[in-house]
Design a protein around this motif. Structure first.
Motif, short mmCIF file in Angstrom:
data_model
loop_
_atom_site.label_atom_id
_atom_site.label_comp_id
_atom_site.label_asym_id
_atom_site.label_seq_id
_atom_site.Cartn_x
_atom_site.Cartn_y
_atom_site.Cartn_z
N GLN A 1 22.71 -11.21 73.25
CA GLN A 1 23.95 -10.54 73.61
C GLN A 1 25.19 -11.29 73.13
OE1 GLN A 1 23.44 -7.93 77.05
NE2 GLN A 1 25.11 -9.08 77.97
N ARG A 2 25.13 -12.63 73.10
CA ARG A 2 26.27 -13.37 72.57
C ARG A 2 26.50 -13.04 71.10
NH1 ARG A 2 25.96 -19.66 74.72
NH2 ARG A 2 26.18 -19.21 76.96
N ALA A 3 25.40 -12.95 70.35
CA ALA A 3 25.50 -12.62 68.93
C ALA A 3 26.02 -11.20 68.75
CB ALA A 3 24.14 -12.79 68.25
N LEU A 4 25.60 -10.29 69.63
CA LEU A 4 26.08 -8.91 69.55
C LEU A 4 27.58 -8.84 69.81
CD1 LEU A 4 25.58 -5.88 69.24
CD2 LEU A 4 24.99 -5.81 71.69
N VAL A 5 28.04 -9.58 70.81
CA VAL A 5 29.48 -9.60 71.11
C VAL A 5 30.26 -10.05 69.87
CG1 VAL A 5 31.27 -10.82 72.43
CG2 VAL A 5 29.26 -9.89 73.60
N GLU A 6 29.81 -11.10 69.22
CA GLU A 6 30.49 -11.59 68.02
C GLU A 6 30.47 -10.56 66.92
OE1 GLU A 6 28.70 -15.27 66.93
OE2 GLU A 6 29.29 -16.32 68.77
N ALA A 7 29.32 -9.88 66.75
CA ALA A 7 29.20 -8.89 65.67
C ALA A 7 30.08 -7.67 65.94
CB ALA A 7 27.73 -8.47 65.53
N LEU A 8 30.23 -7.30 67.20
CA LEU A 8 31.11 -6.18 67.55
C LEU A 8 32.57 -6.55 67.38
CD1 LEU A 8 29.19 -4.94 70.70
CD2 LEU A 8 29.71 -3.53 68.69
N ARG A 9 32.93 -7.75 67.78
CA ARG A 9 34.32 -8.20 67.64
C ARG A 9 34.73 -8.29 66.18
NH1 ARG A 9 34.38 -13.03 72.24
NH2 ARG A 9 34.95 -11.71 74.03
N SER A 10 33.81 -8.73 65.34
CA SER A 10 34.14 -8.85 63.92
C SER A 10 34.13 -7.50 63.20
CB SER A 10 33.14 -9.78 63.23
OG SER A 10 31.85 -9.16 63.13
N GLY A 11 33.50 -6.50 63.81
CA GLY A 11 33.39 -5.19 63.18
C GLY A 11 32.15 -5.05 62.31
N HIS A 12 31.36 -6.12 62.19
CA HIS A 12 30.15 -6.01 61.37
C HIS A 12 29.19 -4.99 61.98
CE1 HIS A 12 27.19 -7.14 58.41
NE2 HIS A 12 26.29 -7.27 59.37
N ILE A 13 29.06 -4.98 63.31
CA ILE A 13 28.39 -3.88 63.99
C ILE A 13 29.49 -2.92 64.43
CG2 ILE A 13 27.01 -3.18 66.00
CD1 ILE A 13 25.41 -4.62 63.82
N GLY A 14 29.43 -1.71 63.89
CA GLY A 14 30.54 -0.78 64.10
C GLY A 14 30.64 -0.23 65.50
N ALA A 15 29.49 -0.05 66.16
CA ALA A 15 29.49 0.49 67.51
C ALA A 15 28.11 0.24 68.12
CB ALA A 15 29.80 1.98 67.52
N ALA A 16 28.07 0.21 69.46
CA ALA A 16 26.80 0.00 70.16
C ALA A 16 26.74 0.91 71.37
CB ALA A 16 26.64 -1.46 70.59
N GLY A 17 25.56 1.48 71.60
CA GLY A 17 25.27 2.26 72.80
C GLY A 17 24.14 1.57 73.54
N LEU A 18 24.40 1.10 74.75
CA LEU A 18 23.46 0.23 75.45
C LEU A 18 23.14 0.79 76.83
CD1 LEU A 18 25.30 -3.13 74.65
CD2 LEU A 18 23.43 -2.10 73.34
N ASP A 19 21.88 1.15 77.04
CA ASP A 19 21.45 1.51 78.38
C ASP A 19 20.93 0.29 79.12
OD1 ASP A 19 20.86 3.54 80.44
OD2 ASP A 19 18.77 2.97 80.08
N VAL A 20 20.62 -0.76 78.37
CA VAL A 20 20.07 -1.98 78.94
C VAL A 20 20.86 -3.18 78.44
CG1 VAL A 20 17.73 -1.13 79.33
CG2 VAL A 20 18.36 -2.00 77.08
N VAL A 21 21.04 -4.16 79.31
CA VAL A 21 21.79 -5.37 78.97
C VAL A 21 21.08 -6.56 79.62
CG1 VAL A 21 24.03 -4.25 78.66
CG2 VAL A 21 23.31 -4.99 80.95
N ASP A 22 21.60 -7.74 79.38
CA ASP A 22 21.01 -8.95 79.96
C ASP A 22 22.13 -9.89 80.38
OD1 ASP A 22 19.18 -10.86 80.71
OD2 ASP A 22 18.90 -11.66 78.69
N PRO A 23 22.32 -10.15 81.69
CA PRO A 23 21.48 -9.69 82.80
C PRO A 23 21.88 -8.31 83.28
CG PRO A 23 23.21 -11.10 83.65
CD PRO A 23 23.37 -11.08 82.15
N GLU A 24 21.10 -7.79 84.20
CA GLU A 24 21.44 -6.54 84.88
C GLU A 24 21.49 -6.78 86.38
OE1 GLU A 24 18.74 -3.42 83.80
OE2 GLU A 24 19.29 -3.48 81.69
#
Length: 317
Positions: free
Chosen positions: A243-266
């Motif tokens: 999830q830390r890596a995903l946050v960085e990728a979303l902030r940079s725009g490398h991952i354009g968008a994410a749809g998440l039904d599950v996360v860590d932790p819940e």
């Protein structure tokens, strides 16, 4: 035989309890709390339950490892049981599960997330709240038709996702631990080719089970391997993605968008940085909810396995 239904979600609860009580030879009890379960466990022959965190599962498994235990069957109504796998269910206990009962509904939710982030529906909701008519929004809209879609994991849920994505005209590639040809998809690859497959995908949907080998399967290197602007949907387990890596990728725009039904932790803490990331749509792990058909399939799987267990026929499948 004494069978308990413990900590079930509201999904199919009445159907499951009613069905269990219809099984000849079954004495059914409903248990709500963990303390009550731990007290009742020595007198149980079977247990119907959902996955819980490892700490709670560990307390259950500790009791099950004591001498003189009667319990010989556990049936999970959840698609995963990673908390109990980590805690260590005794090997002589028969373990059964929903066998794809929720797969169509979870796949529907995956497509809803994919469509929502692709059609910029979260941004539309925000614009509606401020009463803005934004004609610039179509510049970022993405269609599934003709898109390269990667499905990570090809069990019951993965295949149901492929069925629905194929109807939208996507070109589908699958990465799975057990590759086998399938007419629904263009390409089936082993898990070792994940990064290469990510590099070719416009969107990625995660549907693989969480195990010791799949924890953080999608890490910083895998996210870096994705196409710039790729979309990511996760309806499996939050722990599969770093999830830390995903946050960085979303902030940079490398991952354009994410749809998440599950996360860590819940549940996701209110101060988690994921909430503040751009272009993220988070739902509260309810992808399997909302279908009367799924509820009936779920209840049927419990009753069929309970009847086999009580009759002494066992279970194969």
């Amino acid at each position: 035989m004494r069978i308990a239904y413990w900590l079930g979600t509201q999904l199919a609860r009445e159907l499951i309890v009613e069905g269990l009580r219809s099984v000849d030879g079954a004495e059914v009890v409903v248990i709500e709390g963990l303390a009550d379960l731990l007290e009742a466990l020595p007198e149980l022959d079977g247990l119907v339950l959902r996955n819980v965190p490892e700490a709670e599962a560990g307390q259950v498994c500790d009791v099950l490892r004591r001498p003189g235990r009667r319990l010989r069957w556990m049936h999970f109504v959840s698609a995963g049981r990673e908390g109990f796998d980590a805690a260590g269910i005794p090997e002589d206990i028969l373990v059964t599960g929903p066998d794809g009962a929720l797969a169509p509904t979870v796949a529907e939710h995956a497509m809803a997330l994919l469509l929502a982030i692709g059609r910029q529906l979260p941004a539309c909701v925000e614009a509606g709240r401020s009463r803005e008519w934004k004609r610039t929004m179509p510049a970022g809209v993405r269609s599934i038709e003709g898109q390269s879609l990667l499905v990570v994991g090809y069990g019951n849920i993965g295949r149901e996702i492929a069925k629905r994505a194929a109807a939208f005209g996507a070109r589908i590639t699958v990465v799975t631990r057990s590759p086998r040809p399938d007419d629904l998809v263009s390409d089936v690859r082993p898990l070792g080719e994940l990064r290469a497959a990510l590099a070719e995908a416009d969107s990625v949907v995660i549907a693989i089970a969480l195990t010791e080998t799949t924890k953080h399967l999608i890490g910083s290197a895998e996210l870096a391997a994705c196409k710039p602007g790729a979309h990511l949907v996760n309806v499996a387990r939050g722990g599969i993605v770093d999830q830390r890596a995903l946050v960085e990728a979303l902030r940079s725009g490398h991952i354009g968008a994410a749809g998440l039904d599950v996360v860590d932790p819940e549940p996701l803490p209110s101060d988690d940085p994921l909430w503040e990331c751009p272009n993220v749509l988070i739902t509260g792990h309810f992808a399997g909810a909302g279908s009367a058909f799924s509820a009936k399939r779920l209840a049927r799987s419990v009753v069929e396995n309970a009847a086999k267990f009580v009759a002494g026929a066992g279970y194969v499948g």
